[in-house]
Design an enzyme around this catalytic site. Structure first.
Site, short mmCIF file in Angstrom:
data_model
loop_
_atom_site.label_atom_id
_atom_site.label_comp_id
_atom_site.label_asym_id
_atom_site.label_seq_id
_atom_site.Cartn_x
_atom_site.Cartn_y
_atom_site.Cartn_z
N GLY A 128 0.87 -1.18 0.00
CA GLY A 128 0.00 0.00 0.00
C GLY A 128 0.90 1.22 0.00
N HIS B 239 -8.31 0.56 19.16
CA HIS B 239 -8.05 1.80 18.42
C HIS B 239 -9.41 2.41 18.13
CE1 HIS B 239 -5.79 4.55 16.05
NE2 HIS B 239 -6.19 4.11 14.87
N1 LIG Z 1 -3.89 1.69 12.45
C1 LIG Z 1 -3.92 3.00 12.44
O1 LIG Z 1 -3.70 3.64 13.46
C2 LIG Z 1 -4.19 3.72 11.15
C3 LIG Z 1 -3.92 5.09 11.03
C4 LIG Z 1 -4.14 5.71 9.81
C5 LIG Z 1 -4.65 4.98 8.73
N2 LIG Z 1 -4.94 3.67 8.91
C6 LIG Z 1 -5.48 2.86 7.82
O2 LIG Z 1 -4.44 2.57 6.89
C7 LIG Z 1 -5.01 2.33 5.62
C8 LIG Z 1 -4.27 3.16 4.56
O3 LIG Z 1 -4.53 4.53 4.76
P1 LIG Z 1 -3.98 5.59 3.69
O4 LIG Z 1 -4.32 6.93 4.22
O5 LIG Z 1 -2.58 5.27 3.33
O6 LIG Z 1 -4.94 5.25 2.45
P2 LIG Z 1 -4.62 5.52 0.90
O7 LIG Z 1 -5.92 5.39 0.20
O8 LIG Z 1 -3.82 6.76 0.74
O9 LIG Z 1 -3.67 4.28 0.50
C9 LIG Z 1 -4.11 2.97 0.39
C10 LIG Z 1 -3.35 2.35 -0.77
O10 LIG Z 1 -3.65 0.94 -0.80
C11 LIG Z 1 -3.58 0.57 -2.17
N3 LIG Z 1 -4.25 -0.71 -2.36
C12 LIG Z 1 -5.56 -1.01 -2.27
N4 LIG Z 1 -5.76 -2.31 -2.55
C13 LIG Z 1 -4.55 -2.86 -2.81
C14 LIG Z 1 -4.09 -4.16 -3.14
N5 LIG Z 1 -4.95 -5.18 -3.25
N6 LIG Z 1 -2.77 -4.35 -3.34
C15 LIG Z 1 -1.90 -3.33 -3.22
N7 LIG Z 1 -2.27 -2.06 -2.89
C16 LIG Z 1 -3.58 -1.84 -2.69
C17 LIG Z 1 -4.28 1.72 -2.90
O11 LIG Z 1 -3.97 1.73 -4.28
C18 LIG Z 1 -3.73 2.92 -2.15
O12 LIG Z 1 -2.59 3.48 -2.78
C19 LIG Z 1 -6.49 2.65 5.75
O13 LIG Z 1 -7.24 1.46 5.96
C20 LIG Z 1 -6.55 3.52 6.97
O14 LIG Z 1 -7.81 3.52 7.60
C21 LIG Z 1 -4.72 3.03 10.09
#
Ligand SMILES: NC(=O)c1ccc[n+]([C@@H]2O[C@H](COP(=O)([O-])OP(=O)(O)OC[C@H]3O[C@@H](n4cnc5c(N)ncnc54)[C@H](O)[C@@H]3O)[C@@H](O)[C@H]2O)c1
Length: 312
Positions: free
Chosen positions: A8, A175
């Site tokens: 990702g 969380h």
């Molecule tokens: N755990 C935490 O504390 C926390 C904090 C912030 C964000 N998050 C989570 O992290 C995740 C990512 O957030 P973000 O802001 O980077 O989102 P984003 O949309 O900017 O990035 C997600 C990426 O995943 C890629 N993707 C989707 N399906 C895929 C696959 N099958 N194979 C490869 N890549 C794939 C997309 O193309 C995209 O570039 C979200 O689920 C968000 O809720 C968690």
């Protein structure tokens, strides 16, 4: 050759990849994203920053986990992020499918890896990744508590007009709504937090930390927080890999989403607990001396996560 893969290459993955590359700890950082040339583009962009930040880490972008190759550590950030009006739980269906598929590929390509799960809802996704991979629970860890702890510390430092280093606190539980911030463990400049700030102020800080993700989502209007989340995920990997940065202390107790086996009276499932990380994942779940009320809150958080996982 030492390699870490970040799956990702969105907002969180970019920051995590950047921090890992800049640490110089790995020979290679690989970004994986299925969206066109996104991973390759971000990898090239990070590579260009090397001379400015003083690192020579090789950074590569690929579309598949197989192309990334075997890695010691894998961070999973792929999936949908929240938009205004969405809770983390709204992401469960779509992200479980994405994360489950990717986790199965990681198990094939990197059977010895430690996986750090970031994708939301993170408590549920971490347990899902462990179930799909069949990895020992010590090697599948969720990132949430380190971020929630950092949010509380940063907000408290601003309020108390001290440095972040002077605030010590650890966020446990889930969380989200069931985040537990044990005040018995929170200090400012070595003093109990309630000796420095009044109870209403501290309650306000805990609430704001708990809802900080939503606060950032509301301000951004599109997407969710990524700078502190990406930094937290990288920091967990660096804690394990020994690439300690300026703010990291070897063997320090941090909060992570892990699988307890009786600690705090909780057996099975995943929940945010204090841990020490080692090269191969969770080295120890640290048992802090929590108050009865804090223990009750922690156990209810674990029960709430277990209920959501069984409903998945
Ligand atoms: N755990 C935490 O504390 C926390 C904090 C912030 C964000 N998050 C989570 O992290 C995740 C990512 O957030 P973000 O802001 O980077 O989102 P984003 O949309 O900017 O990035 C997600 C990426 O995943 C890629 N993707 C989707 N399906 C895929 C696959 N099958 N194979 C490869 N890549 C794939 C997309 O193309 C995209 O570039 C979200 O689920 C968000 O809720 C968690």
């Amino acid at each position: 050759m030492s390699r870490v893969t970040v799956i990702g290459a969105g907002n969180v993955g970019t920051i995590a990849g950047m921090s890992l590359a800049a640490s110089g700890r790995f020979d290679e950082v690989v970004l994986v994203d299925n969206a066109g040339g996104r991973a390759a583009g971000i990898a090239l962009d990070i590579t260009h920053s090397g001379p400015l930040l003083g690192f020579s880490t090789r950074v590569r972008g690929e579309r598949t986990v197989a192309e990334a190759g075997a890695s010691e550590y894998v961070i999973i950030t792929a999936g949908r992020a929240r938009t205004p009006g969405m809770g983390r739980a709204d992401l469960v269906g779509v992200n479980a499918a994405i994360v489950g598929d990717l986790a199965a590929q990681v198990a094939q390509v990197s059977p010895g890896a430690v996986i750090v799960v970031v994708t939301n809802p993170v408590d549920e996704m971490t347990q899902h990744v462990q179930a799909v991979t069949g990895f020992p629970t010590e090697r599948v860890i969720g990132m949430a508590g380190l971020l929630d702890s950092a949010r509380f510390r940063a907000l408290t430092a601003l309020e108390a007009k001290v440095t972040n280093e002077e605030v010590s606190a650890i966020a446990l539980g889930s969380h989200g709504d069931e985040m537990v911030l044990p005040l018995s463990q929170a200090t400012i400049d070595g003093r109990p937090i309630l000796d420095v700030l009044d109870a209403d102020t501290v309650d306000g800080l805990v609430d704001r930390a708990r809802n900080s993700g939503g606060e950032v989502v509301g301000l951004l209007g599109n997407g969710s927080a990524f700078v502190a989340p990406g930094t937290s995920a990288a920091r967990m990997v660096l804690d394990m890999a020994g690439g300690f940065g300026r703010s990291a202390v070897a063997g320090e107790t941090i909060s992570a989403t892990v699988a307890p086996s009786g600690q705090y009276g909780i057996d099975g499932g995943y929940v945010g607990l204090p841990v020490r990380l080692g090269p191969t994942g969770v080295a120890e779940i640290v048992e802090l001396d929590l108050s009865d009320d804090e223990l009750t809150q922690l156990r209810s958080a674990a029960a709430a996560i277990a209920e959501r996982v069984s409903a998945m």
